[in-house]
Design an enzyme around this catalytic site. Sequence first.
Site, mmCIF file in Angstrom:
data_model
loop_
_atom_site.group_PDB
_atom_site.id
_atom_site.type_symbol
_atom_site.label_atom_id
_atom_site.label_comp_id
_atom_site.label_asym_id
_atom_site.label_seq_id
_atom_site.Cartn_x
_atom_site.Cartn_y
_atom_site.Cartn_z
ATOM 1 N N GLU A 141 -24.433 18.984 28.416
ATOM 2 C CA GLU A 141 -25.127 17.698 28.270
ATOM 3 C C GLU A 141 -26.031 17.419 29.458
ATOM 4 O O GLU A 141 -25.554 17.348 30.598
ATOM 5 C CB GLU A 141 -24.102 16.566 28.151
ATOM 6 C CG GLU A 141 -24.713 15.176 28.083
ATOM 7 C CD GLU A 141 -23.678 14.065 28.197
ATOM 8 O OE1 GLU A 141 -23.971 12.955 27.733
ATOM 9 O OE2 GLU A 141 -22.583 14.315 28.752
ATOM 10 N N ASP A 176 -26.979 12.890 24.236
ATOM 11 C CA ASP A 176 -26.685 11.501 24.553
ATOM 12 C C ASP A 176 -27.987 10.712 24.506
ATOM 13 O O ASP A 176 -28.911 10.975 25.281
ATOM 14 C CB ASP A 176 -26.032 11.415 25.935
ATOM 15 C CG ASP A 176 -25.550 10.019 26.273
ATOM 16 O OD1 ASP A 176 -26.392 9.095 26.313
ATOM 17 O OD2 ASP A 176 -24.349 9.841 26.508
ATOM 18 N N GLN A 202 -23.990 10.996 21.398
ATOM 19 C CA GLN A 202 -23.426 9.762 21.958
ATOM 20 C C GLN A 202 -24.510 8.696 22.014
ATOM 21 O O GLN A 202 -25.697 9.010 22.107
ATOM 22 C CB GLN A 202 -22.852 10.018 23.352
ATOM 23 C CG GLN A 202 -21.626 10.927 23.324
ATOM 24 C CD GLN A 202 -21.177 11.359 24.708
ATOM 25 O OE1 GLN A 202 -21.985 11.671 25.569
ATOM 26 N NE2 GLN A 202 -19.873 11.396 24.912
ATOM 27 N N GLU A 238 -20.299 5.751 23.738
ATOM 28 C CA GLU A 238 -20.070 5.863 25.181
ATOM 29 C C GLU A 238 -20.858 4.769 25.904
ATOM 30 O O GLU A 238 -21.836 5.026 26.595
ATOM 31 C CB GLU A 238 -20.461 7.252 25.690
ATOM 32 C CG GLU A 238 -19.927 7.526 27.094
ATOM 33 C CD GLU A 238 -20.305 8.893 27.617
ATOM 34 O OE1 GLU A 238 -19.447 9.566 28.202
ATOM 35 O OE2 GLU A 238 -21.476 9.287 27.447
#
Length: 256
Positions: A141, A176, A202, A238
């Site tokens: 990530e 993300d 996320q 998140e």
Amino acid sequence: MPKFAANLTMMFNDVPFLHRFEAAASCGFSAVEYLFPYEHPPEVIADQLLHSHLSQALFNMPPGDWHLGERGLAALPERKRDFRDSLDKALSYAQVIGSPLLHMMAGIAPSNDRSAIDTYRENLKLAAERTGEYGIGLTIEPINGRDMPGYFLQNFEQAAEFIEAVGAAHVKLQFDIYHRQILHGDVIMGLRQYAHLIGHIQIASVPDRNEPFTGELNDRLILEEIDAIGYKGYVGCEYRPCRGTQEGLTWLTELP
């Protein structure tokens, strides 16, 4: 709309960690994720999942000493032995807990340092081999340097290059949305560009990392795009609840 996993590191912080599983289930979540489970035996985590009728979406490999500022080991040349130990520990937890994915954190290191790059490639290959043996997926990530100064992996294109160099189908990109917007912007085009590599997504609002639909992005369009690219996994929530987790879940209950 996608299916969502509660991030128990950031959400439901009004109760102890082991109580957050039931709290997430009571709010309608069918899965959870969190940064690290290692303060508890894996059997205890597995029991919480079973009793709460929850699936595990993902968790991170051990990051080193988090309290001393370590944020992963994969790009640290002097920590290769520690990285191998962390991989072993993560795999042992994932097997008991039943996690389909592990996230490999890179650590604090210069992104253009040849030794760090070579070490990261070597450790990613090792992690790919080991997770493949157990039928567990592996993600990497890109994380923005504002939230995590000095983090090695801060570029989506570089992450894609690392993944493609490994050439293992179970090694994927952790996309993300919050980090993507801060690092590069162009979230929807990024989802389309890397759809074939995405293993986990996320979400959080930008710039404050609170609930979706409270920031600068059109989160409804983003969620529709996640469906459009054919992503079938969980979207991890998140984010840091602005007031309280349950009070802030109106965004989720109002989705079609």
